[in-house]
Design a protein around this motif. Sequence first.
Motif: not given
Ligand SMILES: *Cc1c(COP(=O)(O)O)cnc(C)c1O
Length: 421
Positions: A61, A80, A103, A150, A200, A203-204, A239-240, A276, A278
């Motif tokens: 995404k 992912d 996910s 999750r 998870h 993000s950021q 991720g995140g 994961e 991104g």
């Molecule tokens: C959006 C998302 C990610 C990626 O997050 P980033 O902050 O871009 O690394 C990973 N896992 C899940 C389930 C997500 O929804």
Amino acid sequence: MDHFDYVDGAMQVEQVPMTTIADAVGTPVYIYSTATLMRHAQVFRDALSGLDDPLVSFAVKANPNGAVLATLGGMGLGADVVSGGELLRAIAAGIPADRIVFSGVGKTADEMRLALTHGIYQFNLESEPEAQMLSDVAVSMGKTAPVAYRINPDVDAGTHAKISTGKSENKFGIPYDRAIESYGAARDLPGLEVRGVAVHIGSQLTDLAPLEAAFVKVGTLIAALREAGHDIVRADLGGGLGVPYDPSQPLPPSPADYGAMVARVTQGWNVRLMFEPGRVIVGNAGVLLSRVVRVKQGAQAPFVIVDAAMNDLMRPSLYDAWHDIRAVAPTGERGSANVVGPVCETGDTFAMHRDMDVVADGDLVAFMTAGAYGATMAGTYNSRPLVPEVLVSGDKWAVVRERPPIEALIAADIIPDWIGG
Ligand SMILES: *Cc1c(COP(=O)(O)O)cnc(C)c1O
């Protein structure tokens, strides 16, 4: 680190001048650097090199362009995905199903069927009713689905509220305190094969502490699940990891810091670790190139009106996000300005009172760090065609998504025959 540098006073992407692309494709346009994508994928993998065969699945995404996915897939990354559409895009880009994780809180029966048909590596379940539905779908196909739950660890990720996902009030995951019961129920479902635990939290993220707190909870749960007789062989840590947007802010933790923390916290888990990422892979690998339409006097600072708008890059209007804005050919003069798009909303604002390169009508500006959650979130509000995308590699470049003609947008509407005209 990225590959957007000034050469002889003008910004280039690797060896291609921005002006070359602007002249050929027009603006606004997203531009991605292959060298940066590959470097980030490599840095992330190097950061995990102490782990035994980790699976790194890129969060589609963040940037689902087929050329980007094919580049990352070629580096050995998986995907992912959070929809049937993303699943098909990942497969179309050549990412093998055994590196794909599904996910998301709202997987439909059709999407489950699609993913089972392709034989994906893992479904990350987010509720007991979803587990029931997946089991039913799998049984109807004579298959079993490899799953993780999750968990929602109820930790504050310390990021923007709209991209926090690990607090108990968020829609994501199963409550940590009920996890043992949920896993027990899943074990009794004939269509599921329980393999792991996933998390998870958002993000950021600019601090490792909330990630570590969440991972510690995963470790505790893995031990408890094994105690209860579950065969847990995988842990998906999500991720995140954040990226630097604003050079005046402290740097977020590096992939190496993250990898060291993961290695320390997961020691002795005896699972295959999954990731994961991104944003950290694609964020700095892209810019949004735009042209100044005109500069208009404002009450305090001038309004720099550019031809990109909130529909092309939503992050500033959606999350008050900060993107560095640079002139492609800076004069050396700096000043305060408000940078806005042409859309008829006050929210169509990229920056207020920004100290930046002074620009004039017709100049090119680059919105930096726009490779993640940029083009993928674009829409056609104000009847603006979707923004095109270009991929650069060394001295080569290619349009990897065309700018659709406005006629295509108009032709998509169907006027029923009971309306005259
Ligand atoms: C959006 C998302 C990610 C990626 O997050 P980033 O902050 O871009 O690394 C990973 N896992 C899940 C389930 C997500 O929804």
